[in-house]
Scaffold this motif. Structure first.
Motif, mmCIF file in Angstrom:
data_model
loop_
_atom_site.group_PDB
_atom_site.id
_atom_site.type_symbol
_atom_site.label_atom_id
_atom_site.label_comp_id
_atom_site.label_asym_id
_atom_site.label_seq_id
_atom_site.Cartn_x
_atom_site.Cartn_y
_atom_site.Cartn_z
ATOM 1 N N VAL A 41 0.877 -1.174 0.000
ATOM 2 C CA VAL A 41 0.000 0.000 0.000
ATOM 3 C C VAL A 41 0.913 1.222 0.000
ATOM 4 C CG1 VAL A 41 -1.809 1.265 1.215
ATOM 5 C CG2 VAL A 41 -1.751 -1.230 1.331
ATOM 6 N N THR A 42 0.605 2.183 -0.867
ATOM 7 C CA THR A 42 1.421 3.393 -0.938
ATOM 8 C C THR A 42 0.550 4.606 -1.244
ATOM 9 O OG1 THR A 42 3.467 4.330 -1.850
ATOM 10 C CG2 THR A 42 1.987 3.213 -3.410
ATOM 11 N N LYS A 43 1.151 5.778 -1.128
ATOM 12 C CA LYS A 43 0.462 7.008 -1.497
ATOM 13 C C LYS A 43 0.186 6.969 -2.988
ATOM 14 C CE LYS A 43 3.098 9.738 1.831
ATOM 15 N NZ LYS A 43 4.204 10.719 1.922
ATOM 16 N N GLY A 44 -1.053 7.217 -3.353
ATOM 17 C CA GLY A 44 -1.414 7.247 -4.753
ATOM 18 C C GLY A 44 -1.632 8.677 -5.222
ATOM 19 N N LEU A 45 -2.194 8.792 -6.384
ATOM 20 C CA LEU A 45 -2.513 10.099 -6.935
ATOM 21 C C LEU A 45 -3.948 10.459 -6.558
ATOM 22 C CD1 LEU A 45 -0.905 9.492 -10.425
ATOM 23 C CD2 LEU A 45 0.134 10.550 -8.404
ATOM 24 N N ASP A 46 -4.288 11.712 -6.663
ATOM 25 C CA ASP A 46 -5.642 12.196 -6.367
ATOM 26 C C ASP A 46 -6.041 11.994 -4.900
ATOM 27 O OD1 ASP A 46 -6.131 12.894 -9.140
ATOM 28 O OD2 ASP A 46 -6.395 10.757 -9.512
ATOM 29 N N ASN A 47 -5.074 11.950 -3.992
ATOM 30 C CA ASN A 47 -5.321 11.792 -2.547
ATOM 31 C C ASN A 47 -5.968 10.468 -2.174
ATOM 32 O OD1 ASN A 47 -4.158 14.245 -2.200
ATOM 33 N ND2 ASN A 47 -5.988 15.301 -1.552
ATOM 34 N N CYS A 48 -5.602 9.412 -2.859
ATOM 35 C CA CYS A 48 -6.047 8.080 -2.460
ATOM 36 C C CYS A 48 -4.816 7.220 -2.239
ATOM 37 C CB CYS A 48 -6.958 7.454 -3.523
ATOM 38 S SG CYS A 48 -6.115 6.926 -5.022
ATOM 39 N N LEU A 49 -5.030 5.996 -1.786
ATOM 40 C CA LEU A 49 -3.941 5.040 -1.623
ATOM 41 C C LEU A 49 -4.004 4.029 -2.756
ATOM 42 C CD1 LEU A 49 -4.211 4.346 2.221
ATOM 43 C CD2 LEU A 49 -2.810 6.068 1.036
ATOM 44 N N PHE A 50 -2.851 3.620 -3.254
ATOM 45 C CA PHE A 50 -2.751 2.561 -4.248
ATOM 46 C C PHE A 50 -2.355 1.284 -3.540
ATOM 47 C CE2 PHE A 50 -1.396 5.336 -8.160
ATOM 48 C CZ PHE A 50 -2.637 5.927 -8.189
#
Length: 142
Positions: A32-41
């Motif tokens: 799990v990591t920081k994603g784009l658009d303020n979500c998690l990937f």
């Protein structure tokens, strides 16, 4: 392939249920990591390895490449699924994605995304307004 959206709540200890349909594709341990658009990937191990290889190939002499790689990897953590199908989301990731209680767990082809319910609804409202234009611009790519 991951698809669909599911609403779940984060408990007071920071644990989130991963839908059974997604657990099958993610396995018992995933990233799990920081994603784009303020979500998690959320990536299965194999997919994470492929993303890692692509990011390693970026030229480290470019400031934008270094910045993105730092952002992406500094927020990454391995998560294990417990017997109830939950993962513990670290506080830094919950803060980044503005996750408080109500969340949306969304399948997006090769990854899963975790959104705050409010952010997901806002994103969908904006995207819906321009969906036809997006489709028109991307239709040749399909």
């Amino acid at each position: 392939m991951f698809m669909g959206e599911f609403q779940h709540n984060i408990d007071p200890k920071g644990r989130l249920i991963i839908p059974a349909r997604f657990r099958e594709g993610l396995g018992d341990r995933f990233i799990v990591t920081k994603g784009l658009d303020n979500c998690l990937f959320v990536y299965p191990q194999q997919e994470w390895s492929e993303v890692e290889q692509k990011l390693k190939s970026l030229p480290f002499t470019r400031a934008d490449a270094r910045a993105f790689v730092r952002f992406f990897f500094s927020g990454a953590t391995e998560c294990d699924v417990d017997k109830q199908g939950r993962i513990l989301l670290p506080n830094n990731l919950r803060e980044y994605a503005k996750l408080d209680k109500e969340t949306m767990v969304v399948g997006v082809s090769n990854r899963v995304e975790i959104w705050s319910k409010e952010e997901w609804e806002n994103y969908n409202a904006k995207a819906a307004a321009s969906f036809e234009q997006l489709a028109e611009n991307l239709v040749d790519l399909l």
